[in-house]
Design a protein around this motif. Sequence first.
Motif, mmCIF file in Angstrom:
data_model
loop_
_atom_site.group_PDB
_atom_site.id
_atom_site.type_symbol
_atom_site.label_atom_id
_atom_site.label_comp_id
_atom_site.label_asym_id
_atom_site.label_seq_id
_atom_site.Cartn_x
_atom_site.Cartn_y
_atom_site.Cartn_z
ATOM 1 N N CYS A 1 0.860 -1.378 0.078
ATOM 2 C CA CYS A 1 0.058 -0.062 0.007
ATOM 3 C C CYS A 1 0.962 1.321 0.048
ATOM 4 O O CYS A 1 0.688 2.076 -0.738
ATOM 5 N N VAL A 2 1.843 1.329 0.912
ATOM 6 C CA VAL A 2 2.885 2.267 1.184
ATOM 7 C C VAL A 2 3.478 2.926 -0.304
ATOM 8 O O VAL A 2 3.975 4.277 -0.617
ATOM 9 N N TRP A 3 3.748 1.958 -1.082
ATOM 10 C CA TRP A 3 4.272 2.144 -2.306
ATOM 11 C C TRP A 3 3.331 2.354 -3.792
ATOM 12 O O TRP A 3 3.712 2.190 -4.955
ATOM 13 N N GLY A 4 2.012 2.775 -3.252
ATOM 14 C CA GLY A 4 1.101 2.994 -4.382
ATOM 15 C C GLY A 4 0.153 1.793 -4.737
ATOM 16 O O GLY A 4 -0.642 1.899 -5.627
ATOM 17 N N GLN A 5 0.390 0.861 -3.988
ATOM 18 C CA GLN A 5 -0.403 -0.648 -4.162
ATOM 19 C C GLN A 5 -1.835 -0.662 -3.495
ATOM 20 O O GLN A 5 -2.576 0.177 -3.408
ATOM 21 N N GLN A 6 -1.884 -1.892 -2.765
ATOM 22 C CA GLN A 6 -2.888 -1.947 -1.982
ATOM 23 C C GLN A 6 -2.939 -2.302 -0.595
ATOM 24 O O GLN A 6 -1.808 -2.892 -0.196
#
Length: 279
Positions: A255-260
């Motif tokens: 999530c923190v890398w732009g995913q989920q």
Amino acid sequence: MSKRYNYVIGDVQGCFEALKALLKEIRFDPDQDFLWFAGDLVARGENSVGALRFIKKLADRGAAATVLGNHDLTLIACARGFKKVKDKDRTQDVIDAIDGDELIDWLRKQPLSLSPNDQILITHAGVPCIWNAEKTVALAQEVHEVVGHDDLSILDSFLAEMYGSQPDLWSDELTGMARLRCITNYLTRMRLTDAEGRLEFGFKDALDAPMPVGFQPWFEFESQAAQTHQVIFGHWAALQGKTISPQIQNVDGGCVWGQQLMAYRLEDQQLFAVDNPLV
């Protein structure tokens, strides 16, 4: 009456808006459901202090529990003056908060392993093939007793020696800070090992990337723990919530890398995911 559900949630990393979106997606009811967090509650997301405050409140009312991840331990080390907060970690807001001491004191008293029932084991990074579930819980408890100790000088003695990649291979003969460091590295930093269980700390990529000779993902070796328990872990964002086997499940959606951000429901093995709304 609605059914009570248990969810294991992957690395929040301070992504508070994504966490709220995920709880809406799963229709989380704190009066009956329970959240098991796989560690790394804080670090590089937009609101570490908000996320930590929220999760602590859920835990205080008996609706959540968490294991410690490597970023959680780093926050504790920064708060105690053993490291400087990196700009990219964005956790200074926790230390500076009016309730910062209370939040960090609560965080340091959380365990390195959790067992929602007698068939499931949660740690942040997984379990090396050389440990069974019973041993994993016992070794995690050794670190927990030091990090959560009422005497802060005992905590500080550990934090002063926590960082380092040696010893990189477990031995029952290890003692003192070397033993505690090795346990901590297995449970919060591990990705690759060799067949003996020796750790390798440089690799963070996806499973199709070239790996150092002799090393594989820890779950590629026959797991003693997975013979008796389902092992659920976060930490490895490139795995994207991959089901390794019926007995090994990743919940870090990156999530923190732009995913989920992901939640794994224990009752039916269903995986829920939401996109990071701030990306």
